[in-house]
Design a protein around this motif. Structure first.
Motif, PDB file in Angstrom:
ATOM      1  N   ASP A  64       1.184  -1.096   0.291  1.00 27.52           N
ATOM      2  CA  ASP A  64       0.155   0.163  -0.446  1.00 27.52           C
ATOM      3  C   ASP A  64       0.590   1.222  -0.104  1.00 27.52           C
ATOM      4  O   ASP A  64       2.569   1.478   0.738  1.00 27.52           O
ATOM      5  N   VAL A  65       0.249   2.429  -0.486  1.00 29.94           N
ATOM      6  CA  VAL A  65       0.849   3.605  -0.395  1.00 29.94           C
ATOM      7  C   VAL A  65       2.229   3.596  -1.437  1.00 29.94           C
ATOM      8  O   VAL A  65       2.964   5.030  -1.079  1.00 29.94           O
ATOM      9  N   THR A  66       1.939   2.478  -2.510  1.00 28.47           N
ATOM     10  CA  THR A  66       2.744   2.799  -3.804  1.00 28.47           C
ATOM     11  C   THR A  66       2.588   1.873  -5.106  1.00 28.47           C
ATOM     12  O   THR A  66       1.010   1.649  -4.845  1.00 28.47           O
ATOM     13  N   ASP A  67       3.544   1.563  -5.651  1.00 28.01           N
ATOM     14  CA  ASP A  67       2.850   1.065  -6.649  1.00 28.01           C
ATOM     15  C   ASP A  67       3.303  -0.477  -7.097  1.00 28.01           C
ATOM     16  O   ASP A  67       3.496  -0.988  -8.165  1.00 28.01           O
ATOM     17  N   SER A 111       7.529  -3.133  -8.911  1.00 28.02           N
ATOM     18  CA  SER A 111       6.818  -1.930  -8.943  1.00 28.02           C
ATOM     19  C   SER A 111       6.389  -1.943 -10.246  1.00 28.02           C
ATOM     20  O   SER A 111       6.927  -3.026 -11.330  1.00 28.02           O
ATOM     21  N   ARG A 158      -0.978   4.367  -6.752  1.00 31.35           N
ATOM     22  CA  ARG A 158      -1.187   3.587  -5.826  1.00 31.35           C
ATOM     23  C   ARG A 158      -2.063   3.007  -6.257  1.00 31.35           C
ATOM     24  O   ARG A 158      -2.865   2.714  -5.968  1.00 31.35           O
ATOM     25  N   THR A 159      -1.406   1.975  -5.656  1.00 33.74           N
ATOM     26  CA  THR A 159      -2.236   0.477  -6.562  1.00 33.74           C
ATOM     27  C   THR A 159      -2.987  -0.122  -5.125  1.00 33.74           C
ATOM     28  O   THR A 159      -2.629  -0.023  -3.893  1.00 33.74           O
ATOM     29  N   HIS A 160      -4.307  -0.990  -5.351  1.00 34.68           N
ATOM     30  CA  HIS A 160      -5.136  -1.354  -3.862  1.00 34.68           C
ATOM     31  C   HIS A 160      -5.590  -2.805  -4.633  1.00 34.68           C
ATOM     32  O   HIS A 160      -5.437  -4.004  -3.325  1.00 34.68           O
ATOM     33  N   ASP A 205      -5.399   0.537  -9.657  1.00 29.78           N
ATOM     34  CA  ASP A 205      -4.740   2.206  -9.029  1.00 29.78           C
ATOM     35  C   ASP A 205      -5.742   3.208  -8.108  1.00 29.78           C
ATOM     36  O   ASP A 205      -6.706   3.418  -8.982  1.00 29.78           O
ATOM     37  N   ALA A 245      -1.572   9.130  -4.206  1.00 26.85           N
ATOM     38  CA  ALA A 245      -1.102   7.791  -3.071  1.00 26.85           C
ATOM     39  C   ALA A 245      -0.688   9.101  -1.515  1.00 26.85           C
ATOM     40  O   ALA A 245      -0.342   9.086  -1.104  1.00 26.85           O
ATOM     41  N   SER A 246      -1.317   9.722  -1.914  1.00 25.32           N
ATOM     42  CA  SER A 246      -2.008  10.316  -0.255  1.00 25.32           C
ATOM     43  C   SER A 246      -3.557  10.255   0.327  1.00 25.32           C
ATOM     44  O   SER A 246      -4.539   9.356  -0.016  1.00 25.32           O
TER      45      SER A 246
END
Length: 347
Positions: free
Chosen positions: A191-194, A218, A224-226, A241, A245-246
């Motif tokens: 989380d909070v990344t790619d 990556s 930001r992926t979920h 996506d 990413a906030s």
């Protein structure tokens, strides 16, 4: 989220009849066997009221649905077991797994009682991934209380009868969101990344421990992926996506999803810490998609349809004709406030 498939077999009588007519010298005596009908349903959870929706999408022009009213007020990961006709979800209000029996027999609007239950061990449950009798639930709360050191937990429950027993808990050195099994391997969203990580032979970790991912890569083009869904038969991975990413981002238009065919070959060819190139993927995004915060996804390889739980716009969306990607218009637009999870079942 993963897909469930149930194969329907021809009866022995039909097979015998087919064999006899096939051996005849008279082609006019042949018998055309009707195609077995496939029922396609999706099950959803949400964080607006914690209820479960069952949506029959076998015919996109005539979608039918029903709602099971649960005791939860917010819920996330959802899973349907066709063999027991039971649906399960991770309750964010009750902090436990909960399941409901005889789903096909329940009328819409019914207040359902919990038939399968587990202990309230979690703090912030999210996605559920199932492998046999093991139900793995993501908890994305901060484990050590230090926001500068990302971490997360994977709660491994074993289902026995009507109970879930916590077998062990795995701590990760990154914040978690979506998970899915590919055989014995567990893929997890960083989380909070790619980034996408994999834990090989995940369930072999049988004690409470901190476990490092086998490999992390990556995914180019993702902010930001979920959400995550994998179809092993088709070897297709779908990642969502959510955009900026906030954690305070409220954008309802910067989301998308990526479709990666021949996934295992592509993923295995990348070294730990490497990048999956955009040229190896197909991206769907744009103003027509209504994608702002696509938090979960399911994939139907038979029809090449992607189903999305879209939280920001309060929708369950479906997309087909995805091979070229782009700014697609959804073929299904189903209102569901604070949609959090979607699971596909084909029977």
């Amino acid at each position: 989220m993963k897909t469930q498939k149930t194969v329907k077999f021809l009866s022995l009588l039909a097979i015998a009849s087919f064999a006899l007519t096939s051996c005849s010298d008279d082609d006019d005596n042949g018998m055309d066997m009707p195609m077995a009908e496939v029922s396609t349903k999706i099950y959803t959870s949400n964080n607006a009221n914690g209820n479960i929706d069952e949506i029959n999408v076998s015919d996109m022009s005539n979608v039918e649905s029903k709602t099971l009213i649960t005791t939860s007020t917010a819920a996330d990961g959802v899973y349907y077991d066709s063999e027991s006709d039971a649906v399960f979800q991770a309750s964010r209000s009750n902090l436990s797994l909960e399941g409901f029996s005889n789903v096909s027999m329940i009328s819409s609007g019914t207040n359902v009682s919990i038939d399968f239950t587990g202990t309230a061990d979690m703090t912030s449950p999210r996605e559920v991934a199932v492998n046999g009798d093991f139900y793995v639930v993501v908890d994305n709360s901060d484990v050590d209380g230090d926001t500068n050191t990302p971490d997360g937990r994977l709660f491994i429950y074993q289902k026995s009868g009507s109970n879930f027993t916590l077998r062990n808990t795995i701590t990760t050195n990154f914040k978690l969101w979506g998970i899915t099994f590919a055989g014995s391997d567990l893929y997890a969203i960083v989380d909070v990344t790619d980034q996408l990580a994999v834990f090989n032979d995940f369930l072999s970790n049988t004690t409470d421990a901190t476990v490092m991912a086998t490999k992390t890569v990556s995914v180019e083009g993702i902010v930001r992926t979920h959400g995550i869904a994998y179809d092993m038969d088709a070897d297709v991975m779908v990642l969502t996506d959510i955009g900026v990413a906030s954690g305070t981002s409220t954008s309802a238009s910067d989301g998308g999803f990526h479709v990666i065919s021949n996934f295992s070959t592509k993923f295995n060819s990348i070294n730990d810490g490497g990048t999956l190139a955009m040229s190896s993927q197909v991206r769907v995004a744009g103003s027509n998609t209504m994608l702002g915060n696509p938090v979960d996804v399911a994939y139907d390889s038979m029809t090449e349809t992607v189903y999305i739980a879209e939280a920001a716009n309060g929708k369950i969306l479906a997309f087909n004709n995805i091979s070229s990607g782009g700014n697609l218009t959804p073929v299904l637009d189903y209102d569901l406030a604070s949609a959090s999870a979607v699971y596909l079942s084909k029977q």
